[in-house]
Design a protein around this motif. Structure first.
Motif, mmCIF file in Angstrom:
data_model
loop_
_atom_site.group_PDB
_atom_site.id
_atom_site.type_symbol
_atom_site.label_atom_id
_atom_site.label_comp_id
_atom_site.label_asym_id
_atom_site.label_seq_id
_atom_site.Cartn_x
_atom_site.Cartn_y
_atom_site.Cartn_z
ATOM 1 N N LYS A 67 0.807 -1.260 0.013
ATOM 2 C CA LYS A 67 0.002 0.097 0.072
ATOM 3 C C LYS A 67 1.075 1.301 0.162
ATOM 4 O O LYS A 67 0.663 2.181 -0.557
ATOM 5 C CB LYS A 67 -0.864 0.188 1.272
ATOM 6 C CG LYS A 67 -2.140 -0.822 1.111
ATOM 7 C CD LYS A 67 -2.971 -0.983 2.393
ATOM 8 C CE LYS A 67 -4.305 -1.658 2.377
ATOM 9 N NZ LYS A 67 -5.109 -1.521 3.675
ATOM 10 N N LYS A 68 1.918 1.159 0.872
ATOM 11 C CA LYS A 68 2.995 2.345 1.012
ATOM 12 C C LYS A 68 3.265 2.703 -0.387
ATOM 13 O O LYS A 68 3.349 3.788 -0.979
ATOM 14 C CB LYS A 68 3.856 2.159 1.907
ATOM 15 C CG LYS A 68 5.064 3.170 1.930
ATOM 16 C CD LYS A 68 5.961 2.686 2.929
ATOM 17 C CE LYS A 68 7.181 3.770 2.963
ATOM 18 N NZ LYS A 68 8.480 3.378 3.588
ATOM 19 N N GLU A 69 3.786 1.478 -1.303
ATOM 20 C CA GLU A 69 4.304 1.703 -2.575
ATOM 21 C C GLU A 69 3.205 2.213 -3.693
ATOM 22 O O GLU A 69 3.602 3.075 -4.404
ATOM 23 C CB GLU A 69 4.815 0.414 -2.986
ATOM 24 C CG GLU A 69 6.193 0.067 -2.553
ATOM 25 C CD GLU A 69 7.419 0.868 -2.564
ATOM 26 O OE1 GLU A 69 7.495 1.496 -3.685
ATOM 27 O OE2 GLU A 69 8.061 1.190 -1.417
ATOM 28 N N LEU A 70 2.179 1.773 -3.662
ATOM 29 C CA LEU A 70 1.017 2.406 -4.328
ATOM 30 C C LEU A 70 0.725 3.868 -4.135
ATOM 31 O O LEU A 70 0.703 4.747 -5.105
ATOM 32 C CB LEU A 70 -0.290 1.535 -4.194
ATOM 33 C CG LEU A 70 -0.096 0.149 -4.526
ATOM 34 C CD1 LEU A 70 -1.485 -0.729 -3.988
ATOM 35 C CD2 LEU A 70 -0.211 -0.329 -6.033
ATOM 36 N N ILE A 71 0.680 4.435 -2.805
ATOM 37 C CA ILE A 71 0.720 5.582 -2.652
ATOM 38 C C ILE A 71 1.847 6.365 -3.319
ATOM 39 O O ILE A 71 1.822 7.377 -3.618
ATOM 40 C CB ILE A 71 0.597 5.788 -1.191
ATOM 41 C CG1 ILE A 71 -0.488 5.339 -0.637
ATOM 42 C CG2 ILE A 71 0.815 7.390 -0.861
ATOM 43 C CD1 ILE A 71 -0.619 5.309 1.006
ATOM 44 N N ASP A 72 3.081 5.884 -2.948
ATOM 45 C CA ASP A 72 4.313 6.595 -3.535
ATOM 46 C C ASP A 72 4.269 6.702 -5.152
ATOM 47 O O ASP A 72 4.430 7.750 -5.703
ATOM 48 C CB ASP A 72 5.359 6.004 -3.017
ATOM 49 C CG ASP A 72 6.607 6.819 -3.338
ATOM 50 O OD1 ASP A 72 6.759 7.962 -3.017
ATOM 51 O OD2 ASP A 72 7.638 6.390 -4.139
ATOM 52 N N LEU A 98 -8.019 -8.540 -1.730
ATOM 53 C CA LEU A 98 -9.176 -7.878 -2.194
ATOM 54 C C LEU A 98 -9.122 -6.599 -1.468
ATOM 55 O O LEU A 98 -9.347 -5.233 -1.820
ATOM 56 C CB LEU A 98 -10.318 -8.606 -1.479
ATOM 57 C CG LEU A 98 -10.992 -9.844 -2.257
ATOM 58 C CD1 LEU A 98 -11.782 -10.538 -1.316
ATOM 59 C CD2 LEU A 98 -11.329 -9.454 -3.616
ATOM 60 N N GLU A 99 -8.446 -6.445 -0.145
ATOM 61 C CA GLU A 99 -8.281 -5.291 0.572
ATOM 62 C C GLU A 99 -7.164 -4.448 -0.168
ATOM 63 O O GLU A 99 -7.417 -3.175 -0.394
ATOM 64 C CB GLU A 99 -7.577 -5.446 2.008
ATOM 65 C CG GLU A 99 -7.019 -4.260 2.722
ATOM 66 C CD GLU A 99 -6.383 -4.917 3.938
ATOM 67 O OE1 GLU A 99 -5.672 -3.818 4.681
ATOM 68 O OE2 GLU A 99 -6.274 -6.069 4.363
ATOM 69 N N VAL A 100 -6.084 -5.051 -0.772
ATOM 70 C CA VAL A 100 -5.092 -4.230 -1.656
ATOM 71 C C VAL A 100 -5.892 -3.627 -2.821
ATOM 72 O O VAL A 100 -5.510 -2.672 -3.625
ATOM 73 C CB VAL A 100 -4.081 -5.197 -1.838
ATOM 74 C CG1 VAL A 100 -2.984 -4.343 -2.795
ATOM 75 C CG2 VAL A 100 -3.249 -5.542 -0.605
ATOM 76 N N GLY A 101 -6.490 -4.676 -3.620
ATOM 77 C CA GLY A 101 -7.290 -4.203 -4.835
ATOM 78 C C GLY A 101 -8.353 -3.274 -4.628
ATOM 79 O O GLY A 101 -8.181 -1.994 -5.259
ATOM 80 N N ALA A 102 -8.910 -3.188 -3.376
ATOM 81 C CA ALA A 102 -9.845 -2.035 -3.233
ATOM 82 C C ALA A 102 -9.283 -0.710 -2.822
ATOM 83 O O ALA A 102 -9.648 0.464 -3.289
ATOM 84 C CB ALA A 102 -10.783 -2.464 -1.971
ATOM 85 N N PHE A 103 -8.143 -0.906 -2.129
ATOM 86 C CA PHE A 103 -7.126 0.245 -1.895
ATOM 87 C C PHE A 103 -6.536 1.012 -3.146
ATOM 88 O O PHE A 103 -6.561 2.053 -3.335
ATOM 89 C CB PHE A 103 -6.131 -0.131 -0.819
ATOM 90 C CG PHE A 103 -5.254 1.027 -0.425
ATOM 91 C CD1 PHE A 103 -5.556 1.720 0.454
ATOM 92 C CD2 PHE A 103 -3.839 1.248 -1.171
ATOM 93 C CE1 PHE A 103 -4.683 2.863 0.880
ATOM 94 C CE2 PHE A 103 -3.089 2.386 -0.603
ATOM 95 C CZ PHE A 103 -3.401 2.894 0.357
ATOM 96 N N PHE A 307 9.893 1.454 -4.797
ATOM 97 C CA PHE A 307 9.888 1.056 -6.303
ATOM 98 C C PHE A 307 10.236 2.234 -7.257
ATOM 99 O O PHE A 307 10.872 1.844 -8.150
ATOM 100 C CB PHE A 307 8.304 0.489 -6.663
ATOM 101 C CG PHE A 307 8.186 0.161 -7.966
ATOM 102 C CD1 PHE A 307 8.513 -1.270 -8.437
ATOM 103 C CD2 PHE A 307 7.657 1.048 -8.883
ATOM 104 C CE1 PHE A 307 8.335 -1.333 -9.878
ATOM 105 C CE2 PHE A 307 7.370 0.749 -10.188
ATOM 106 C CZ PHE A 307 7.700 -0.524 -10.486
ATOM 107 N N VAL A 308 9.573 3.437 -7.075
ATOM 108 C CA VAL A 308 9.994 4.603 -8.054
ATOM 109 C C VAL A 308 11.641 4.652 -8.147
ATOM 110 O O VAL A 308 12.023 5.085 -9.206
ATOM 111 C CB VAL A 308 9.117 5.911 -7.807
ATOM 112 C CG1 VAL A 308 9.651 7.148 -8.324
ATOM 113 C CG2 VAL A 308 7.902 5.757 -7.588
ATOM 114 N N ASP A 309 12.265 4.741 -6.943
ATOM 115 C CA ASP A 309 13.541 4.884 -6.883
ATOM 116 C C ASP A 309 14.291 3.983 -7.962
ATOM 117 O O ASP A 309 15.132 4.228 -8.486
ATOM 118 C CB ASP A 309 14.217 4.940 -5.588
ATOM 119 C CG ASP A 309 15.567 5.548 -5.514
ATOM 120 O OD1 ASP A 309 15.643 6.731 -6.063
ATOM 121 O OD2 ASP A 309 16.226 4.875 -4.929
ATOM 122 N N ILE A 310 14.087 2.622 -7.698
ATOM 123 C CA ILE A 310 14.543 1.406 -8.219
ATOM 124 C C ILE A 310 14.253 1.672 -9.911
ATOM 125 O O ILE A 310 14.920 1.463 -10.715
ATOM 126 C CB ILE A 310 13.969 0.194 -7.689
ATOM 127 C CG1 ILE A 310 14.473 -0.287 -6.465
ATOM 128 C CG2 ILE A 310 14.492 -1.094 -8.514
ATOM 129 C CD1 ILE A 310 13.609 -1.240 -5.677
#
Length: 364
Positions: A67-72, A98-103, A307-310
């Protein structure tokens, strides 16, 4: 139905220039999350060496981190232009996807799953709908005897077919297709298989030839001969021109097949966007391009860097360094400018003494 396209020289130059621009800007359009290596099947061709037990569960990253990576990522790219695809293993063995998908949906991503279809009960489909699932790909590998043998599970074809009927009865998703792994078991029965899919009202099937990764490398009888690769391409090209218009038949991005087949087997020219438009976060946090590629090409881990940095700093071998990786086979090839080595996932195959060059398999 005739989907053949012909490109003039000016258009080809534009395509080549656009690919160069993509390498420089590397816009992220597909983000895969290999959520788990756990699976409820033990398929003969599994490229990820997935397991039916929980031995890999301890290595799975927590949903808080993804979730942290998706936000970033959403801060640096427009999430509405990104397909976030949850894969496995079998992703539906994890209760929290499902929690991650909804997020992801709340952030604006187009989220989806790739599944073997064994867990598509009425309840699970209702949960996916509630989480605003946008895309779904289901694996079905031919007629019943061929699918059951490849999946190493008698009765699996019947279970998946029931799940497909449930999905077709409530088409809440934006995009859907069947992924069929073409191998030595089903290559001679593709016409019958597509007819079966039409009867199920499936809108699209994507054929992907088997390649020698994971357990597939231990089952050489499943590999396609060069003649069978040509047979597959001829079938797809003919069906796209003369087949039933109720279903779209296409080929995955396996490689460049030359003027005889390009633009007849899929909508456009071959292009492998691994590491250019396609990125993957693995079950343990590793980061790489296409999830089908060898784990030899992992370039970082989100436990250590974002992830963005990589993505911005570590993907040289996928972009400008790609020609070096393919140099042993592609040096001096006049088709490199359109082919670029073919699919990145064809590198580092195990127990395979054939050519990586897909064009060489079919040009006679």
């Amino acid at each position: 139905m005739n989907n053949q396209k012909v490109f003039d020289i000016d258009t080809l130059i534009e395509i080549i220039d656009h690919r160069e621009e993509l390498r420089e800007t590397h816009p992220l359009h597909y983000l895969f999350w290999e959520s788990t290596l756990r699976c409820n099947l033990d398929c003969l061709h599994c490229g990820s060496d997935c397991v039916k037990d929980n031995s890999s569960k301890a290595r799975e990253i927590d949903v808080k981190l993804i979730k942290k990576e998706l936000i970033d990522i959403a801060k640096h790219y427009n999430p509405k232009e990104i397909t976030f695809a949850i894969i496995g293993g079998e992703p539906l063995v994890r209760d929290d996807i499902l929690e991650v998908g909804a997020f992801a949906n709340e952030l604006g991503y187009n989220w989806g799953i790739t599944t073997n279809g064994m867990l598509l009960s009425d309840e699970k489909i209702a949960q996916l709908k509630e989480a605003n699932l946008k895309t779904i790909s289901v694996s079905l590998d031919g007629l019943e005897p061929h699918h059951d043998q490849l999946r190493n599970h008698k009765g699996s074809h019947k279970i998946v077919t029931k799940g497909l009927k449930r999905l077709m009865a409530d088409r809440f998703f934006k995009a859907f297709d069947i992924i069929c792994c073409v191998n030595g078991l089903n290559i001679d029965h593709l016409g019958e298989f597509v007819k079966e899919l039409v009867e199920l009202e499936i809108p699209q099937v994507r054929f992907t030839p088997i390649f020698s990764h994971g357990r597939a490398s231990e089952n050489n009888h499943l590999m396609l001969t060069d003649a069978q690769v040509r047979q597959l391409l001829e079938f797809i090209a003919d069906y796209r021109k003369n087949g039933d218009s109720r279903i779209v038949v296409t080929l995955s991005e396996e490689g460049y097949y030359g003027a005889e087949f390009e633009c007849q087997i899929r909508d456009g020219l071959h292009y492998c966007g691994s590491g250019v438009q396609i990125g993957t976060i693995l079950h343990d946090g590793g980061v790489m391009g296409c999830p089908s590629a060898s784990r030899k090409f992992v370039v970082g881990n989100i436990k250590e860097s974002s992830f963005v940095d990589i993505w911005n700093k570590k993907f040289y071998q996928y972009r400008n360094g790609k020609k070096e990786l393919f140099s042993s086979q592609c040096a001096g090839c006049e088709d490199w400018i359109l082919c670029e080595g073919g699919g990145f996932h064809l590198l580092d195959q195990k127990n395979y003494d054939g050519t990586m060059c897909q064009y060489a398999k079919v040009k006679g």
